[in-house]
Design an enzyme around this catalytic site. Structure first.
Site, mmCIF file in Angstrom:
data_model
loop_
_atom_site.group_PDB
_atom_site.id
_atom_site.type_symbol
_atom_site.label_atom_id
_atom_site.label_comp_id
_atom_site.label_asym_id
_atom_site.label_seq_id
_atom_site.Cartn_x
_atom_site.Cartn_y
_atom_site.Cartn_z
ATOM 1 N N TYR A 194 0.831 -1.214 0.000
ATOM 2 C CA TYR A 194 0.000 0.000 0.000
ATOM 3 C C TYR A 194 0.866 1.264 0.000
ATOM 4 O O TYR A 194 0.590 2.212 -0.745
ATOM 5 C CB TYR A 194 -0.931 -0.025 1.215
ATOM 6 N N VAL A 264 -3.078 13.292 -0.649
ATOM 7 C CA VAL A 264 -2.446 14.231 0.279
ATOM 8 C C VAL A 264 -1.112 14.798 -0.224
ATOM 9 O O VAL A 264 -0.533 15.672 0.430
ATOM 10 C CB VAL A 264 -2.237 13.652 1.704
HETATM 11 N N1 GLN Z 1 -0.755 7.269 1.829
HETATM 12 C C1 GLN Z 1 -1.720 8.124 2.460
HETATM 13 C C2 GLN Z 1 -2.301 7.463 3.700
HETATM 14 O O1 GLN Z 1 -2.616 6.310 3.672
HETATM 15 C C3 GLN Z 1 -2.800 8.447 1.473
HETATM 16 C C4 GLN Z 1 -3.868 9.295 2.100
HETATM 17 C C5 GLN Z 1 -4.411 10.333 1.199
HETATM 18 O O2 GLN Z 1 -3.866 10.700 0.161
HETATM 19 N N2 GLN Z 1 -5.505 10.874 1.639
HETATM 20 O O3 GLN Z 1 -2.460 8.103 4.719
#
Ligand code: GLN
Length: 310
Positions: A194, A264
């Site tokens: 992930y 994000v």
């Molecule tokens: N990798 C980030 C997380 O799992 C992705 C979250 C996002 O972009 N909102 O927190």
């Protein structure tokens, strides 16, 4: 199709939205993202007829973060079929922050509400075929190479390991779901896949092309090859409308009305049938985790060019 937006208009608009970059904050809960500069802005459009326009730092790469959730969902649907996926992950918006854990306990048997929140996305990554995390990520990368016709796209090891080392909440979500048989296998390996998936790096032009492929019902605009079935592309776009902008999806649907997904890192991808793909990058985020500049720019585009699907 609506009128095309010219490069001159994009140049002008980037300058109009630039001051808003200081209204938000660059994500720092993933330490490697904190280094990004709020005024590094970029925008690209990949039109339905294959032509493109871009402006700003359009060669700079950023990580997909939550935008990868839409692509991973398409692959998990292709790997496992719709019934398997939606037996394990729901279809309803949550109205909660993307990393929220508390709804997991409200559904019996436990089931993440949708594939765009972290719990659902972690379950989707768990479903992608591949024995090792690298095999899963390798398959996802090959899928993205096919979608963009660009085999140079990779993940950033720096961002992936920065997130892996600090992803305590995502670990908690996975352990909870493992206890309730939503996911199987090793938690650490699913988290590894992930975090690498979220750390896949693209620029706005590549991202706009991905948006255009979803808009074009899963068919590549150059080769006309069906890369995602029309039905699965439609499922992904529907999630973009109902859950793509986290717990701001309702306001975004009203103000902008473009099926879109944000991450994000500060990127947003939009996908509009008969128009094309739009990608915007601006790393400063609002309190919900959406790019401040991205929201502003998409709202301007939608209003000026009447892009809302509603
Ligand atoms: N990798 C980030 C997380 O799992 C992705 C979250 C996002 O972009 N909102 O927190």
């Amino acid at each position: 199709m609506s009128d095309k937006i010219s490069k001159e208009v994009l140049t002008e608009w980037l300058e109009i939205v630039r001051p808003f970059a200081h209204d938000g904050h660059v994500a720092d809960y993933i330490p490697a993202l904190a280094k990004k500069h709020p005024e590094d802005l970029a925008v690209a459009i990949h039109y339905h007829d294959g032509t493109t326009v871009s402006e700003g730092r359009d060669e700079d790469c950023f990580t997909l973060q939550s935008i990868s959730k839409v692509i991973a969902l398409a692959l998990a649907l292709m790997d496992n079929g719709e019934d398997y996926v939606f037996e394990r992950v729901g279809m309803e918006p949550s109205g909660d922050p993307f990393h929220s854990i508390y709804r997991l306990e409200q559904h019996n048997p436990s089931k993440p509400l949708n594939p765009m929140i972290n719990a659902g996305a972690l379950a989707v990554t768990n479903m992608i075929h591949g024995v090792t995390p690298d095999e899963k990520v390798g398959r996802l990368l090959s899928f993205i190479h096919e979608m963009t016709d660009d085999h140079s796209i990779r993940h950033s090891e720096e961002v992936a390991s920065s997130e892996f080392e600090t992803a305590f909440l995502n670990r908690a979500l996975l352990y909870y779901m493992k206890q309730h048989q939503v996911v199987d296998g090793s938690v650490e390996e699913t988290l590894d896949a992930y975090t690498k998936q979220c750390a896949i790096e693209v620029n706005v032009k590549q991202l706009a092309r991905i948006g255009a492929l979803f808009a074009n019902e899963g068919r590549d605009l150059d080769s006309n090859r069906q890369i995602i079935s029309k039905h699965f592309a439609r499922i992904c776009k529907t999630f973009m409308v109902t859950c793509g902008m986290y717990d701001a999806s309702g306001a975004f649907a009203i103000k902008v009305g473009i099926p879109a997904k944000s991450g994000v890192s500060g990127a947003v991808v939009g996908s509009l049938n008969k128009f094309g793909g739009i990608a915007v990058y601006g790393p400063a985020l609002d309190e919900k985790g959406n790019s401040v500049v991205g929201l502003k720019l998409l709202e301007m585009m939608s209003n000026r060019y009447d892009l809302s699907i509603f």
